[in-house]
Write a protein that holds these residues in place. Structure first.
Motif, mmCIF file in Angstrom:
data_model
loop_
_atom_site.group_PDB
_atom_site.id
_atom_site.type_symbol
_atom_site.label_atom_id
_atom_site.label_comp_id
_atom_site.label_asym_id
_atom_site.label_seq_id
_atom_site.Cartn_x
_atom_site.Cartn_y
_atom_site.Cartn_z
ATOM 1 N N ASN A 298 20.824 30.576 -34.153
ATOM 2 C CA ASN A 298 21.453 29.253 -34.007
ATOM 3 C C ASN A 298 22.792 29.193 -34.733
ATOM 4 N N ARG A 299 23.407 30.365 -34.960
ATOM 5 C CA ARG A 299 24.625 30.422 -35.770
ATOM 6 C C ARG A 299 25.904 30.319 -34.955
ATOM 7 N N ARG A 300 25.807 30.364 -33.642
ATOM 8 C CA ARG A 300 27.028 30.446 -32.830
ATOM 9 C C ARG A 300 27.159 29.290 -31.846
ATOM 10 N N GLY A 301 26.625 28.153 -32.225
ATOM 11 C CA GLY A 301 26.779 26.975 -31.382
ATOM 12 C C GLY A 301 25.567 26.713 -30.509
ATOM 13 N N LEU A 302 25.524 25.503 -29.956
ATOM 14 C CA LEU A 302 24.360 25.058 -29.205
ATOM 15 C C LEU A 302 24.160 25.873 -27.926
ATOM 16 N N ARG A 303 25.235 26.149 -27.204
ATOM 17 C CA ARG A 303 25.095 26.865 -25.933
ATOM 18 C C ARG A 303 24.479 28.247 -26.138
ATOM 19 N N ILE A 304 24.943 28.970 -27.154
ATOM 20 C CA ILE A 304 24.401 30.299 -27.435
ATOM 21 C C ILE A 304 22.967 30.193 -27.924
ATOM 22 N N GLN A 305 22.681 29.170 -28.715
ATOM 23 C CA GLN A 305 21.311 28.982 -29.193
ATOM 24 C C GLN A 305 20.352 28.746 -28.033
ATOM 25 N N LEU A 306 20.770 27.914 -27.073
ATOM 26 C CA LEU A 306 19.919 27.656 -25.913
ATOM 27 C C LEU A 306 19.721 28.926 -25.090
ATOM 28 N N ARG A 307 20.780 29.726 -24.959
ATOM 29 C CA ARG A 307 20.651 31.005 -24.251
ATOM 30 C C ARG A 307 19.645 31.906 -24.956
ATOM 31 N N ASN A 308 19.722 31.952 -26.294
ATOM 32 C CA ASN A 308 18.823 32.804 -27.062
ATOM 33 C C ASN A 308 17.377 32.340 -26.951
ATOM 34 N N LEU A 309 17.181 31.026 -26.971
ATOM 35 C CA LEU A 309 15.828 30.494 -26.794
ATOM 36 C C LEU A 309 15.278 30.848 -25.418
ATOM 37 N N LEU A 310 16.121 30.751 -24.397
ATOM 38 C CA LEU A 310 15.703 31.107 -23.040
ATOM 39 C C LEU A 310 15.278 32.573 -22.989
ATOM 40 N N VAL A 337 9.877 23.534 -26.496
ATOM 41 C CA VAL A 337 10.427 23.881 -27.811
ATOM 42 C C VAL A 337 11.906 23.493 -27.880
ATOM 43 N N THR A 338 12.638 23.745 -26.794
ATOM 44 C CA THR A 338 14.066 23.404 -26.761
ATOM 45 C C THR A 338 14.277 21.899 -26.830
ATOM 46 N N VAL A 339 13.512 21.147 -26.040
ATOM 47 C CA VAL A 339 13.627 19.678 -26.064
ATOM 48 C C VAL A 339 13.290 19.139 -27.449
ATOM 49 N N GLU A 340 12.293 19.729 -28.081
ATOM 50 C CA GLU A 340 11.941 19.276 -29.426
ATOM 51 C C GLU A 340 13.064 19.573 -30.415
ATOM 52 N N LYS A 341 13.673 20.722 -30.306
ATOM 53 C CA LYS A 341 14.782 21.059 -31.205
ATOM 54 C C LYS A 341 15.955 20.104 -31.013
ATOM 55 N N LEU A 342 16.216 19.741 -29.771
ATOM 56 C CA LEU A 342 17.372 18.891 -29.478
ATOM 57 C C LEU A 342 17.162 17.439 -29.923
ATOM 58 N N ALA A 343 15.943 16.919 -29.750
ATOM 59 C CA ALA A 343 15.767 15.489 -30.054
ATOM 60 C C ALA A 343 14.344 15.081 -30.373
ATOM 61 N N LEU A 344 13.365 15.666 -29.699
ATOM 62 C CA LEU A 344 12.015 15.113 -29.715
ATOM 63 C C LEU A 344 11.322 15.236 -31.070
ATOM 64 N N LEU A 345 11.654 16.272 -31.853
ATOM 65 C CA LEU A 345 10.974 16.477 -33.130
ATOM 66 C C LEU A 345 11.119 15.281 -34.063
ATOM 67 N N LYS A 346 12.313 14.679 -34.094
ATOM 68 C CA LYS A 346 12.525 13.523 -34.964
ATOM 69 C C LYS A 346 11.615 12.372 -34.568
ATOM 70 N N TRP A 347 11.445 12.169 -33.263
ATOM 71 C CA TRP A 347 10.558 11.112 -32.785
ATOM 72 C C TRP A 347 9.105 11.423 -33.129
ATOM 73 N N LEU A 348 8.696 12.695 -32.956
ATOM 74 C CA LEU A 348 7.323 13.087 -33.243
ATOM 75 C C LEU A 348 6.974 12.920 -34.721
ATOM 76 N N GLN A 349 7.961 13.068 -35.579
ATOM 77 C CA GLN A 349 7.722 12.905 -37.015
ATOM 78 C C GLN A 349 7.551 11.446 -37.407
ATOM 79 N N ARG A 350 8.028 10.530 -36.556
ATOM 80 C CA ARG A 350 7.950 9.101 -36.879
ATOM 81 C C ARG A 350 6.708 8.425 -36.309
ATOM 82 N N VAL A 351 6.211 8.911 -35.181
ATOM 83 C CA VAL A 351 5.081 8.259 -34.528
ATOM 84 C C VAL A 351 3.792 8.594 -35.280
#
Length: 467
Positions: A298-310, A337-351
């Motif tokens: 995840n060191r080279r920006g979001l686009r590269i991180q998403l490619r690496n996750l894929l 996992v990608t959706v959670e990294k982008l946004a969903l994890l914060k919501w899951l921690q609150r519910v």
């Protein structure tokens, strides 16, 4: 030969332990190598030579990399040669038929593929030798110059056919010297018996329910019967694989080794990300260290991180099998996992914890359909689970299956949590002598019940042998 067999429990293991402990320290690695080769050859008499070749191949490549360490182009060439060689062997036996089948369908040709059985455990021991070569090249581990010690690392039968995937650095020192005590042996026996009980008393019985549901055509399924079946498989695969991993860790301790933990109660997770930190831990660690981070993490920006996750999740699916359902299964979890990294994890921690846990388990359960079935049957089965094409909510067969399996399912759900283990630990601490006797009796009962089941069982599969 599998750990949960009478042949292994009462013939192979006692003999291997007896010879091992009667041998002087300097010969114990050799004894373990011979025992491991016999163990593997029992079910794979021809493919044992393939495993020996892989061992010698990467032993030699490790020596070459170490010799030319200060000549980077040469060392890098050997590294690439080794990685390509391992990938070629794995690709030929595991993926060649899948590739040829898809070429035939895509281009309407009729190339004949050799129908070879998949060597047991090839994905596990190939990953181990590959990680060793990479680590030697990086300089993070010393080269192993003793062929017997290296052979012990690759062929060690406790983790040979189904992991955990052991990185060389984790046991390098243990290959040279390891401390064996009665206490450690006892801990190993406890781990082994717990794993055997998971396999024989939990995974196998509930697996018969799943086999009944799986063999039923989708158009004859009710919603309730489909859900009962896939929930049964959800428990079966966990207790089957984690049980085998526990047995492997226990055997490792009995021979003086500390093998890594491979499962940490994944079904108590509150997110898919957490689930994969708890499920098949050594595989996730391997992909993170040897694929995700070298690609940039995840060191080279979001686009590269998403490619690496894929890339990681595509390879995770492919690692499990040469079939489109495994590819879709890997990408399915990669998506969450990608959706959670982008946004969903914060919501899951609150519910509330219950909400996040239900979300996680529903995601995982649907994922197991993709894992266990080919795409042609997985789609209609998931449709029935959602109410499409189902024969109603329930019928007599559904109610009978529910009534006869309700208590076993409740026991399985309880055992998928840390509570039973904590109860045993609490019992052990409740008075030194009395607690120890009670815990020993509990393990003795588990061993007796597991053995009794194996004596009469006709259904004793091991799901991860196919990988």
């Amino acid at each position: 030969m599998v750990f949960s067999s009478l042949l292994f429990l009462f013939q192979f293991l006692p003999v291997a332990l007896l010879v091992y402990y009667l041998s002087p320290n300097r010969l114990r690695n050799a004894v373990l190598v011979v025992a491991s080769l016999v163990f593997y050859a029992w079910g794979e008499p021809l493919y044992v030579f393939l495993m020996i070749f892989s061992t010698l191949f990467d032993y030699a490549n490790g020596l070459l990399i170490d010799k030319y360490r200060h000549r980077k182009p040469v060392a890098r060439t050997v590294l690439i040669f080794s990685l390509l060689g391992n990938a070629a062997v794995l690709g030929f036996f595991k993926y060649a038929g899948f590739l040829i089948d898809n070429i035939n369908r895509l281009f309407h040709v009729h190339i004949q593929a050799a129908e070879l059985p998949l060597p047991i455990g090839i994905s596990f021991y190939t990953f181990q030798t590959m990680s060793y070569i990479v680590d030697v090249y990086r300089g993070s581990v010393p080269v192993q110059k003793n062929i017997v010690a290296f052979g012990t690392y690759v062929t060690m039968f406790p983790q040979l056919v189904a992991g955990p995937i052991v990185k060389y650095g984790d046991i390098a020192a243990q290959l040279a010297s390891r401390r064996m005590t009665l206490e450690k042996f006892g801990e190993g026996a406890e781990w082994f018996i717990r794993g055997l009980a998971k396999k024989a008393l939990l995974a196998n019985p509930i697996g018969s329910l799943w086999m009944s549901v799986k063999s039923t055509p989708a158009e004859e399924l009710t919603i309730g019967y489909a859900w009962l079946g896939i929930i049964a498989f959800t428990f079966q695969i966990y207790f089957d694989f984690s049980g085998y991993s526990d047995m492997a860790r226990g055997l490792g301790k009995m021979f003086g080794f500390e093998l890594p933990v491979n499962f940490n109660y994944p079904y108590i997770s509150r997110s898919v990300t957490e689930f994969w930190r708890r499920w098949h831990i050594t595989l996730g660690s391997w992909f993170r260290e040897y694929v995700y981070i070298p690609l940039g993490g995840n060191r080279r920006g979001l686009r590269i991180q998403l490619r690496n996750l894929l890339a990681v999740w595509l390879l995770t699916g492919l690692w499990h099998g040469a079939s489109w359902n495994f590819i879709v299964w890997g990408l399915y979890f990669g998506f969450f996992v990608t959706v959670e990294k982008l946004a969903l994890l914060k919501w899951l921690q609150r519910v509330p914890a219950l909400v996040s846990h239900i979300y996680t388990m529903l995601t995982v359960i649907v994922g197991w359909v993709l894992f266990e079935m080919d795409l042609g049957t997985a789609g209609p089965f998931i449709g029935v689970m959602l109410g499409f094409g189902a024969r109603g909510w329930a019928d007599d067969r559904t109610l009978y299956a529910l009534s006869t399996n309700l208590v076993p399912l409740a026991v399985l759900a309880l055992c998928a949590t840390p509570l039973p283990r904590k109860a045993l630990m609490h019992l052990a601490q409740k008075g030194k002598r009395g607690g120890a006797i009670a815990v020993s009796a509990a393990y003795g009962i588990l061993l007796a019940l597991s053995t009794a089941y194996l004596v009469t069982a006709t259904y004793n599969p091991f799901l991860y042998f196919r990988f």
